[in-house]
Design a protein around this motif. Structure first.
Motif, mmCIF file in Angstrom:
data_model
loop_
_atom_site.group_PDB
_atom_site.id
_atom_site.type_symbol
_atom_site.label_atom_id
_atom_site.label_comp_id
_atom_site.label_asym_id
_atom_site.label_seq_id
_atom_site.Cartn_x
_atom_site.Cartn_y
_atom_site.Cartn_z
ATOM 1 N N GLU A 48 34.099 49.810 26.985
ATOM 2 C CA GLU A 48 34.232 48.418 26.536
ATOM 3 C C GLU A 48 35.613 48.137 25.984
ATOM 4 N N ALA A 49 36.154 49.089 25.213
ATOM 5 C CA ALA A 49 37.488 48.909 24.653
ATOM 6 C C ALA A 49 38.540 48.871 25.747
ATOM 7 N N LEU A 50 38.410 49.734 26.743
ATOM 8 C CA LEU A 50 39.372 49.751 27.843
ATOM 9 C C LEU A 50 39.335 48.446 28.624
ATOM 10 N N ILE A 51 38.159 47.974 28.958
ATOM 11 C CA ILE A 51 38.049 46.744 29.743
ATOM 12 C C ILE A 51 38.601 45.546 28.975
ATOM 13 N N ALA A 52 38.307 45.463 27.680
ATOM 14 C CA ALA A 52 38.819 44.362 26.870
ATOM 15 C C ALA A 52 40.340 44.347 26.855
ATOM 16 N N LYS A 53 40.953 45.513 26.733
ATOM 17 C CA LYS A 53 42.413 45.592 26.698
ATOM 18 C C LYS A 53 43.011 45.340 28.079
ATOM 19 N N MET A 54 42.327 45.755 29.132
ATOM 20 C CA MET A 54 42.802 45.462 30.484
ATOM 21 C C MET A 54 42.802 43.957 30.743
ATOM 22 N N LYS A 55 41.763 43.276 30.265
ATOM 23 C CA LYS A 55 41.675 41.835 30.473
ATOM 24 C C LYS A 55 42.740 41.070 29.703
ATOM 25 N N ALA A 56 43.246 41.678 28.616
ATOM 26 C CA ALA A 56 44.263 41.009 27.801
ATOM 27 C C ALA A 56 45.677 41.250 28.319
ATOM 28 N N ALA A 57 45.828 42.092 29.337
ATOM 29 C CA ALA A 57 47.155 42.437 29.856
ATOM 30 C C ALA A 57 47.319 41.930 31.281
ATOM 31 N N GLU A 58 48.578 41.710 31.667
ATOM 32 C CA GLU A 58 48.858 41.307 33.042
ATOM 33 C C GLU A 58 48.808 42.509 33.979
ATOM 34 N N LYS A 59 49.459 43.602 33.548
ATOM 35 C CA LYS A 59 49.448 44.853 34.306
ATOM 36 C C LYS A 59 49.166 46.001 33.348
ATOM 37 N N VAL A 60 48.517 47.045 33.870
ATOM 38 C CA VAL A 60 48.112 48.163 33.023
ATOM 39 C C VAL A 60 48.540 49.486 33.649
ATOM 40 N N PHE A 61 49.067 50.368 32.809
ATOM 41 C CA PHE A 61 49.346 51.763 33.157
ATOM 42 C C PHE A 61 48.403 52.595 32.289
#
Length: 262
Positions: A48-61
């Motif tokens: 859940e934490a990963l998905i929330a942070k992915m949704k808040a970013a344009e691109k993710v590494f």
């Protein structure tokens, strides 16, 4: 890594590992700093934490481990995973082909695996399932040179190593030019489970010091959720109360042995 050199917004680094770990220092501290990228300061522990942070970013590494990827991908169908992950790196243990394929399906990219150790630093990398490169899995990093002993153990000559020509516990099938290899498994009794490394002889000695235990023998086994440790214990029947019954005795023994393991 082309995702760090292109035009446009650079990815935000999301990490499931601590920065104090060597892998964490290199990939969540030094690399993003050199590339001018933002690093999220939180150590991500849950899907859940990963998905929330992915949704808040344009691109993710994503900087993570095989165990986290395995758990996440097993239940990824329950989540709406954004399609903005431009790179995944993983280290600490070998990634199975099944988990690599699952990660590619979930995130749209197969993870880049880093092979090395605390003593040698990074040695080689691979990306499974791409169909690219020679048949041997691992491609040796440019500054690193490798060879094999007569017994087939990997020898690493690296500017990052604690010593030159460091002999590792891994058996290898080395390419003729020495620039790639296939791992053949551990040739010593040092095992890794969920990125935790432990020498089995040391654990067995500690287990034999537990009251009621005369001898113990450990082995790495494979289960439905990955590798685990199995143990055969020889009990000292004069030092334990066998009248409590098998179940109670097993639970008591488990409680005594658990502090030995991380």
């Amino acid at each position: 890594l082309t995702c760090l050199n292109g035009n446009g917004a650079k990815p935000v680094f999301l990490c499931t590992i601590e920065p104090e770990h060597m892998y964490g220092t290199l990939w969540r501290v030094l690399l993003p700093r050199a590339a001018g990228c933002v690093v999220d300061p939180e150590v991500i522990l849950t899907p859940e934490a990963l998905i929330a942070k992915m949704k808040a970013a344009e691109k993710v590494f994503l900087v993570t481990t095989p165990s986290f990827l395995d758990r996440f991908c097993s239940y990824a169908d329950q989540y709406d995973v954004p399609g903005n992950c431009v790179e995944i790196t993983t280290s600490g243990a070998l990634l199975t082909a099944e988990t690599s394929a699952a990660a590619k399906r979930v995130f749209g990219i197969a993870p880049l695996e880093i092979f090395g150790s605390t003593e040698t630093g990074g040695v080689a990398c691979r990306r499974q399932g791409t169909g690219e490169g020679p048949s041997r899995d691992w491609q040796v990093f440019d500054p690193v040179k490798v060879e094999a002993t007569e017994e087939g153990r990997l020898v690493v000559d690296s500017p990052f190593s604690v010593e030159r020509n460091f002999v590792m516990g891994d058996g290898v099938d080395l390419s003729p030019d020495g620039r790639s290899f296939r791992l053949l498994g551990r040739m010593d009794r040092l095992v890794k489970i969920a990125e935790q490394r432990g020498p089995l002889p040391e654990k067995e000695l500690k287990m034999a010091s537990v009251p009621g235990v005369k001898e113990a023998a450990l082995a790495k086994l494979e289960g439905p959720h990955g590798p685990f440790l199995g143990v055969v214990v020889v009990l000292d029947v004069h030092a334990i109360d066998v009248t409590v019954g098998k179940k109670a005795l097993a639970l008591s023994l488990r409680r005594s042995l658990m502090p030995i393991f991380p």
